[in-house]
Design an enzyme around this catalytic site. Structure first.
Site: not given
Ligand code: PLP
Length: 341
Positions: A82, A184, A220
């Site tokens: 990722r 991210k 989300e």
């Molecule tokens: C990091 C993150 C998540 C959760 O991802 P995981 O890999 O499960 O920790 C969900 N939404 C956003 C916007 C994030 O930055």
């Protein structure tokens, strides 16, 4: 090995300076060997690209002690992948995925005394991140970068059981349709600070964001993906290219299908259908799943039948199965649990 003398159950989710951190530098088109260092401070030029144009991204995962006393982490290869995807979108050099996993293991080993013991509910949070470091004033990507990893012990996410949250529909947007919602990047969080503070001031735990184009579909929250359980026991999760691909959510989908033999749907979820669902949860590394009891849509409440006292029954099963896999109580799918020590 002697563990640090911390009150593991009560350390909360805060930064503790641990002994060692990892640094690799990118210069002249190549990454150096990388090494562990003692100094927790990063000193950069005032004009570094990260300060002026926010060229920075990060990852988050956890290491913990299993029932049989090993230190492990959960699917670090997924975080490596990722971060590579994120880096490409931000015109940053990719940190090699195999080296990413090695570096994670190296930092955790060097801070083994900070990994909370089994049974405390606490874990070691691992934060890999990368930034453009050389001076850049005309808008362009940096030429030099640092990839770093620090770790910090964090307490159990839920003190005294997971109480369902009340969240609200946000009037702000999280991610543009063809923007950066699926990576991210620090920038996604900078712009979420105002909406989350406004939500807190109004008494809500989180914002649920809808798709910015039509405002009819669920995306989300600021930092977690969303899952729903239907009244007939199906797992439904929104699909959109502006949702961050949560590793927890993807793991839960697998667990639902292959361990709990549930039907699983990843598809567009219209906000209109949300009152029909039986359970709702937010998923991410920090909490695994936080149950949602209520969604406030501009004063109109959607109350899930699972209520405000405890997790819904199905979400509880998903939670128990995934945490059981992580802690070594339930056999993990091939490659999910990486033994560090
Ligand atoms: C990091 C993150 C998540 C959760 O991802 P995981 O890999 O499960 O920790 C969900 N939404 C956003 C916007 C994030 O930055």
């Amino acid at each position: 090995m002697e563990k640090k003398d911390l009150d593991w159950a009560n350390i909360g989710f805060a930064y503790h300076k641990t002994d060692k951190r990892y640094v690799a530098e990118y210069k002249g088109g190549a990454w150096d060997e990388g090494k562990l260092v003692d100094d927790a401070d990063v000193v950069l030029n005032e004009c570094a690209c990260v300060f002026q144009y926010a060229q920075t991204c990060f990852e988050g995962l956890k290491a913990y002690t299993t029932e049989d006393g090993h230190i492990v982490c959960f699917r670090p290869d997924m975080n490596a992948k990722r971060m590579a995807d994120t880096a490409k979108r931000l015109e940053m050099p990719v940190f090699p995925e195999d080296k990413f996993v090695e570096a994670v293991c190296e930092v955790v080993r060097a801070n083994a005394a900070w990994v909370p013991p089994y049974g405390t509910g606490a874990t070691l949070y691992i934060r890999p991140y990368m930034m453009g470091t050389n001076p850049v004033i005309g808008v362009k990507p940096a030429e030099e970068y640092q990839f770093r990893i620090f770790v910090t012990p964090v307490g159990p996410y839920f003190q005294g059981g997971a109480k369902p949250l009340t969240i609200r529909i946000s009037d702000f947007d999280r991610a543009a349709p063809n923007g950066t919602g699926n990576i991210k990047a620090g920038l996604n969080y900078a712009m979420s600070l105002h909406p989350i503070m406004e939500a807190h001031r109004a008494g809500f735990a989180e914002n649920m964001y809808l798709d910015p184009k039509t405002r009819t579909k669920v995306e989300e929250t600021g930092g977690a993906n969303i899952i729903f359980i239907t009244k007939d026991g199906k797992l439904v999760t929104p699909k959109s290219n502006s949702i961050l691909p949560s590793i927890t959510r993807r793991s839960l989908l697998y667990v639902a299908e292959h361990y709990l033999h549930m039907q699983v749907e990843e598809r567009e979820v219209f906000f209109e259908e949300v009152p029909e669902f039986a359970e709702c949860g937010l998923c991410g590394t920090a909490a695994v799943i936080s149950p949602v009891g209520k969604i406030n849509d501009h004063g109109k409440e959607i109350c899930f039948p699972s209520g405000m006292e405890r997790m819904g029954e199905t979400i509880q099963k998903l939670y128990d199965t995934l945490t059981g896999i992580q802690m070594g109580r339930i056999e993990a799918p091939e490659g999910w649990v990486k033994t560090i020590l």
